[in-house]
Design an enzyme around this catalytic site. Structure first.
Site, PDB file in Angstrom:
ATOM      1  N   ASN A 100     103.113  77.994 -12.669  1.00  0.00           N
ATOM      2  CA  ASN A 100     102.728  78.712 -13.739  1.00  0.00           C
ATOM      3  C   ASN A 100     101.501  79.887 -13.203  1.00  0.00           C
ATOM      4  O   ASN A 100     101.087  79.542 -12.107  1.00  0.00           O
ATOM      5  CB  ASN A 100     102.054  78.127 -14.841  1.00  0.00           C
ATOM      6  N   HIS A 130      82.705  73.714   3.589  1.00  0.00           N
ATOM      7  CA  HIS A 130      81.334  74.233   4.266  1.00  0.00           C
ATOM      8  C   HIS A 130      80.464  73.214   4.569  1.00  0.00           C
ATOM      9  O   HIS A 130      80.423  72.099   3.886  1.00  0.00           O
ATOM     10  CB  HIS A 130      81.084  75.122   3.158  1.00  0.00           C
ATOM     11  N   GLY A 157      97.149  72.166 -16.616  1.00  0.00           N
ATOM     12  CA  GLY A 157      96.277  73.666 -16.487  1.00  0.00           C
ATOM     13  C   GLY A 157      94.780  73.350 -15.982  1.00  0.00           C
ATOM     14  O   GLY A 157      94.019  72.214 -16.247  1.00  0.00           O
ATOM     15  N   THR A 180      89.101  64.685  -6.443  1.00  0.00           N
ATOM     16  CA  THR A 180      87.963  64.604  -5.098  1.00  0.00           C
ATOM     17  C   THR A 180      88.514  63.640  -4.271  1.00  0.00           C
ATOM     18  O   THR A 180      88.047  63.525  -2.938  1.00  0.00           O
ATOM     19  CB  THR A 180      86.892  64.231  -5.711  1.00  0.00           C
ATOM     20  N   ARG A 195      90.073  60.042 -12.375  1.00  0.00           N
ATOM     21  CA  ARG A 195      90.179  58.635 -12.233  1.00  0.00           C
ATOM     22  C   ARG A 195      91.397  58.024 -12.937  1.00  0.00           C
ATOM     23  O   ARG A 195      92.004  58.803 -13.862  1.00  0.00           O
ATOM     24  CB  ARG A 195      88.980  58.173 -12.831  1.00  0.00           C
ATOM     25  N   LYS A 198      96.179  55.212 -16.260  1.00  0.00           N
ATOM     26  CA  LYS A 198      97.234  54.486 -16.811  1.00  0.00           C
ATOM     27  C   LYS A 198      98.211  54.498 -15.737  1.00  0.00           C
ATOM     28  O   LYS A 198      98.189  55.499 -14.867  1.00  0.00           O
ATOM     29  CB  LYS A 198      97.840  55.495 -18.020  1.00  0.00           C
TER      30      LYS A 198
END
Length: 223
Positions: A100, A130, A157, A180, A195, A198
């Site tokens: 999208n 960095h 989104g 992350t 996290r 399910k």
């Protein structure tokens, strides 16, 4: 902006390395962007500007332009502009994937997007890293770690995927999540940091629903 490797920051970790910035980038080492790398970014920006113009009216030209920017574009891929990249050639996207509006991919390292992946609006895939040490960061040194999004993943989104992350096949990342660390296959992950909330069993038939990722069910669908 012509920069010789190691000369803009007097540090023995960089000073004696004779590789060009492009060679250091390809090796996954720290580097400083120079004129050669800047030219590659400007090329991608120019071609993607033309792609944005062609996408609504001339799909053949649009696909050709996209193929000139990205490393691999599978069959049936549709990427709604605008698309923003660092270089483009480090990006591979598999058959049937759909993106999208407003994807940003900082492809300093390879970004592999599998087949039948759905990417919601305004998502960001960041391979760039960095230094945490102030001196090298001020001197504009950077590196990168690759991102892999396996087949049939759905990114909601405004999802952000950070350097070095792999998202496993069939998994769903809820809107607004910041990923992350690696996400396993066949699960739903949400939040910042993302996290798993399910597990999904692709072998077990189930009623079609809204996947429970921040979506309010229609009244007629509620049990």
């Amino acid at each position: 902006m012509t920069i010789s490797p190691g000369t803009n920051f007097d540090d023995p970790r960089f000073r004696d390395d004779e590789r060009t910035p492009a060679q250091r980038l390809e090796a996954g080492a720290y580097y400083v962007a120079d004129d050669e790398l800047s030219a590659l970014t400007k090329r991608a920006v120019r071609l993607l500007s033309l792609y944005e113009q062609a996408h609504p009216s001339d799909p053949d030209i649009a696909r050709y332009l996209l193929s000139q920017v990205l490393g691999r574009v599978g069959e049936g891929v549709d990427i709604r502009p605008p698309l923003r990249v660092d270089y483009g050639y480090n990006i591979s996207i598999g058959d049937g994937s759909w993106v999208n509006y407003g994807l940003t991919v900082l492809d300093v390292a390879p970004v592999v997007i599998g087949a039948d992946v759905l990417i919601g609006p305004n998502c960001s895939l960041y391979t760039a890293i960095h230094p945490s040490e102030p001196g090298p960061r001020r001197a504009k040194w950077e590196s990168a770690a690759p991102i892999t999004i396996e087949d049939n993943v759905w990114l909601g989104g405004s999802v952000v995927v950070c350097p070095g992350v792999t998202i496993g096949e069939n998994s769903i990342i809820g809107a607004g999540a910041v990923v992350t660390r690696d996400i396993p296959a066949n699960c739903i992950a949400v939040g910042n940091p993302a996290r798993v909330i399910k597990d999904l069993d692709p072998a077990t038939p189930r009623a079609i629903d809204a996947a429970g990722v921040g979506v309010i069910a229609h009244a007629g669908d509620q049990a």
